[in-house]
Design a protein around this motif. Structure first.
Motif, PDB file in Angstrom:
ATOM      1  N   ASP A 193       0.411  -1.439  -0.394  1.00 44.25           N
ATOM      2  CA  ASP A 193      -0.328   0.315  -0.073  1.00 44.25           C
ATOM      3  C   ASP A 193       0.575   1.318  -0.098  1.00 44.25           C
TER       4      ASP A 193
ATOM      5  N   TYR B 298       2.417   3.026   3.224  1.00 42.24           N
ATOM      6  CA  TYR B 298       1.699   2.382   4.550  1.00 42.24           C
ATOM      7  C   TYR B 298       1.078   0.997   4.649  1.00 42.24           C
TER       8      TYR B 298
ATOM      9  N   HIS C 126      -2.526   0.208  12.026  1.00 45.16           N
ATOM     10  CA  HIS C 126      -1.954  -1.300  11.256  1.00 45.16           C
ATOM     11  C   HIS C 126      -0.896  -1.712  10.799  1.00 45.16           C
TER      12      HIS C 126
ATOM     13  N   PHE D 128     -11.657  -0.377   0.821  1.00 46.12           N
ATOM     14  CA  PHE D 128     -11.113  -0.758  -0.124  1.00 46.12           C
ATOM     15  C   PHE D 128     -11.981  -2.159  -1.150  1.00 46.12           C
TER      16      PHE D 128
ATOM     17  N   PHE E 280      -7.974  -2.706   5.869  1.00 40.64           N
ATOM     18  CA  PHE E 280      -7.670  -2.039   4.591  1.00 40.64           C
ATOM     19  C   PHE E 280      -7.229  -3.552   3.953  1.00 40.64           C
TER      20      PHE E 280
ATOM     21  N   GLN F 271      -2.111  -5.288   5.719  1.00 35.47           N
ATOM     22  CA  GLN F 271      -2.362  -4.597   6.288  1.00 35.47           C
ATOM     23  C   GLN F 271      -3.270  -5.213   7.584  1.00 35.47           C
TER      24      GLN F 271
ATOM     25  N   ARG G  30       1.502  13.285  10.857  1.00 30.94           N
ATOM     26  CA  ARG G  30      -0.450  12.856  10.525  1.00 30.94           C
ATOM     27  C   ARG G  30      -0.648  11.702  10.762  1.00 30.94           C
TER      28      ARG G  30
ATOM     29  N   ASP H 297      -2.470   8.733  10.505  1.00 34.63           N
ATOM     30  CA  ASP H 297      -3.205   7.685   9.799  1.00 34.63           C
ATOM     31  C   ASP H 297      -4.575   6.772   9.772  1.00 34.63           C
ATOM     32  N   ALA H 298      -5.178   7.309   9.655  1.00 34.21           N
ATOM     33  CA  ALA H 298      -6.530   6.031   9.545  1.00 34.21           C
ATOM     34  C   ALA H 298      -6.736   6.541  11.160  1.00 34.21           C
TER      35      ALA H 298
ATOM     36  N   GLU I 159      -5.983  12.520  10.511  1.00 37.12           N
ATOM     37  CA  GLU I 159      -6.762  12.089   8.995  1.00 37.12           C
ATOM     38  C   GLU I 159      -7.815  11.234   9.561  1.00 37.12           C
TER      39      GLU I 159
ATOM     40  N   HIS J  13      -2.165  12.206  -2.100  1.00 37.96           N
ATOM     41  CA  HIS J  13      -1.890  11.855  -2.915  1.00 37.96           C
ATOM     42  C   HIS J  13      -3.162   9.956  -3.111  1.00 37.96           C
TER      43      HIS J  13
ATOM     44  N   ARG K 122      -3.133   3.643  -7.165  1.00 42.07           N
ATOM     45  CA  ARG K 122      -3.211   5.262  -6.806  1.00 42.07           C
ATOM     46  C   ARG K 122      -1.585   5.490  -7.600  1.00 42.07           C
TER      47      ARG K 122
ATOM     48  N   ARG L  47       0.662   9.327  -8.283  1.00 39.17           N
ATOM     49  CA  ARG L  47       1.814   8.990  -7.392  1.00 39.17           C
ATOM     50  C   ARG L  47       3.310   9.528  -8.494  1.00 39.17           C
TER      51      ARG L  47
HETATM   52  C1  NOJ Z   1      -4.821   6.425   4.100  1.00 35.98           C
HETATM   53  C2  NOJ Z   1      -3.795   6.493   3.241  1.00 35.98           C
HETATM   54  O1  NOJ Z   1      -3.777   8.211   2.866  1.00 35.98           O
HETATM   55  C3  NOJ Z   1      -4.439   6.014   2.292  1.00 35.98           C
HETATM   56  O2  NOJ Z   1      -2.874   6.273   1.121  1.00 35.98           O
HETATM   57  C4  NOJ Z   1      -3.671   4.516   2.579  1.00 35.98           C
HETATM   58  O3  NOJ Z   1      -4.378   3.576   1.444  1.00 35.98           O
HETATM   59  C5  NOJ Z   1      -4.483   4.255   3.797  1.00 35.98           C
HETATM   60  N1  NOJ Z   1      -4.845   5.612   5.076  1.00 35.98           N
HETATM   61  C6  NOJ Z   1      -4.470   3.183   4.443  1.00 35.98           C
HETATM   62  O4  NOJ Z   1      -3.056   2.724   5.868  1.00 35.98           O
END
Ligand code: NOJ
Length: 497
Positions: free
Chosen positions: A19, A22, A62, A101, A123, A127, A157, A159-160, A201, A266, A346, A350
């Motif tokens: 990922d 991530y 994760h 996802f 995700f 993960q 930042r 994440d998740a 986030e 991204h 994605r 990128r």
């Molecule tokens: C949010 C991130 O911006 C994304 O790119 C990622 O796939 C997921 N969190 C899982 O970590």
């Protein structure tokens, strides 16, 4: 040189890149493809010299399945790491939890042959979610944060974050226990590293986001996800009510907190925070080809989304800079980079930064890069690159630099209060930004036709006004501020006392 004063780096840690980083397999190092820890220290030092702060992604929810913790955990039920992850003998627990996802994962549970149990993942199945009910996980993440903040990093930042804790018969999102953990994490950062920042986030509605600021003692900043797709909706419809509506439904936040606003990032342009009907409409309008769609979003960059129309690019950026919050720009958008919808997931948004017309767009001297540089006619690196942008004083790059400089010069735009002012024209957005010493009226015409708008601001009728981009005085002295705006035209009117 652009005027950016903080860099947010997406994950740069060792990772199998399932990922794109991530999925971290070692939280205490740098991915060898990007360099070494010493390189990273040098980056921080060089950034500091230029008054640029750096935050990185901290992926808390994760790890990679290749992380030694997970490898250890799956070995046996008695493994000391077993309880660092979330396991079950069946896959029928937590059935009220949505799948994120959607295009790839049929379930949030995956059976692990080695472990003989199912593990939980919000995700990709590569993960596995960490178990934040386990105090050892909390302590480990404090150590990870200490490691990076000690190097001089300015924050994270995170994440998740909505998904840290699981409880049966809930959506497993935004749970009170998750907020407790985040508050405790913030208290730890404040105590040991005062002045550092936590940016959350959480792709949620504004009212679900509000608790992440708590009493000013959880996140200092959160992304404002829902306003973003509405800006794209507004420019396509030529009508601004959706933008006003979502901002008016956005609760006030504590004085020591701030929103982060953005147009692209991204990830796919997420359509999670719109209605089903709006999502279909956005897909039809902005992602006519199947390949342009991903999960609940659109995997395209800003310039192609806006038809590479300079007027629309400027308009949305000015509105972004007129709304409350700190604007975040996505690398490459300042020169109008394109995308490649043929790449996996994605990755098409990128691709290597286009520095110049040279192999790999000047991004790397390696024989091959992780993704090929864009080389199509309209957006290819031969044409769209930093070198060309710097050589052309009318480029989007110079315009962006000017926009950033103006925002810094006018505190009303960064720190001021804001209110939407009523206009008699549904195509025109009017935002009043005010701080102690100045007042700015931002006007933006979202229509492809010239529009006349009247803005009822009787208290400013007698003020002299100057338009900040053109430096031209605004002649109108009546109470309605009657203004003619060309297609997609915007103005920042500074009210002089
Ligand atoms: C949010 C991130 O911006 C994304 O790119 C990622 O796939 C997921 N969190 C899982 O970590």
């Amino acid at each position: 040189e652009l005027g950016v004063d903080c860099l947010w780096l997406s994950p740069m840690y060792p990772s199998p890149l399932r990922d794109d980083g991530y999925d971290i397999s070692d939280y205490y190092n740098i991915h060898p493809d990007y360099g070494t820890l010493d390189d990273f220290k040098k980056l921080i030092a060089e950034a500091k010299k230029r008054d640029i702060r750096i935050i990185t992604d901290l992926v808390m929810n994760h790890t990679s399945d290749l992380h030694p913790w997970f490898q250890e955990a799956r070995k046996s039920k008695d493994s000391p790491k077993r309880d660092w992850y979330v396991w079950s003998d069946t896959d029928d627990l937590y059935t009220e939890t949505r799948i994120i996802f959607l295009d790839t994962e049929p379930s949030n549970w995956t059976y692990d042959e080695v472990a003989g149990q199912y593990f939980w993942h919000r995700f990709y199945r590569t993960q596995p979610d960490l178990n934040w009910d386990n105090p050892e996980v909390i302590e480990e993440f404090k150590n990870i944060a200490r490691f990076w903040l000690d190097l001089g990093l300015d924050g994270f930042r995170a994440d998740a974050v909505p998904y840290l804790i699981e409880r049966d018969h809930t959506s497993n999102e935004n749970l009170p226990e998750t907020h407790e953990i985040l508050k405790d994490f913030r208290a730890f950062m404040d105590e040991e590293f005062p002045g550092t920042i936590l940016l959350g986030e959480a792709n949620m509605w504004p009212w679900d986001l509000r608790p992440y600021f708590a009493d000013g003692d959880e996140f200092q900043m959160c992304f404002h996800f829902p306003v973003m797709p509405r800006l794209f909706m507004a420019v396509k419809k030529g009508e601004v009510s959706d933008v006003i509506d979502i901002m008016e439904r956005t609760p006030d936040i504590p004085a020591n907190c701030q929103w982060c606003t953005f147009l692209r990032n991204h990830d796919e342009l997420t359509l999670e925070m719109v209605t089903e009907e709006e999502r279909q409409w956005m897909w039809e309008q902005y992602a006519p080809e199947d390949r342009m769609r991903l999960n609940l979003g659109i995997r395209r960059r800003m310039a192609p989304l806006l038809d590479n129309d300079r007027r629309k690019l400027e308009l949305l950026n000015v509105v972004l800079f007129s709304l409350p919050g700190s604007p975040i720009l996505y690398y490459g958008d300042e020169i109008g980079m394109g995308d490649n919808i043929w790449l996996f997931d994605r990755n098409g948004v990128r691709t290597p930064m286009q520095w110049k017309n040279a192999p790999n767009a000047g991004f790397s001297e390696a024989e091959e890069t992780y993704a090929p540089a864009i080389d199509d006619d309209a957006f290819g690196y031969a044409r769209v690159n930093v070198e060309n942008a710097l050589a052309d004083e009318h480029s989007l790059w110079y315009w962006t630099k000017h926009l950033i400089a103006m925002r810094k010069e006018h505190p009303a735009l960064s720190r001021g209060s804001y209110e939407f002012v009523q206009t008699d024209n549904p195509a025109v957005l009017a935002i009043l930004r005010k701080c102690e010493n100045e007042t700015i009226l931002a006007l933006a015409n979202f229509s492809n036709k010239a529009q006349v708008a009247r803005v009822a601001l009787p208290e400013y009728a007698a003020h002299e006004k100057v338009e900040l981009f053109s430096q031209i005085p605004h002649g109108c002295k009546d109470e309605t501020h009657r203004t003619l705006l060309e297609p997609y035209e915007y103005q920042w009117l500074l009210m002089r006392d």
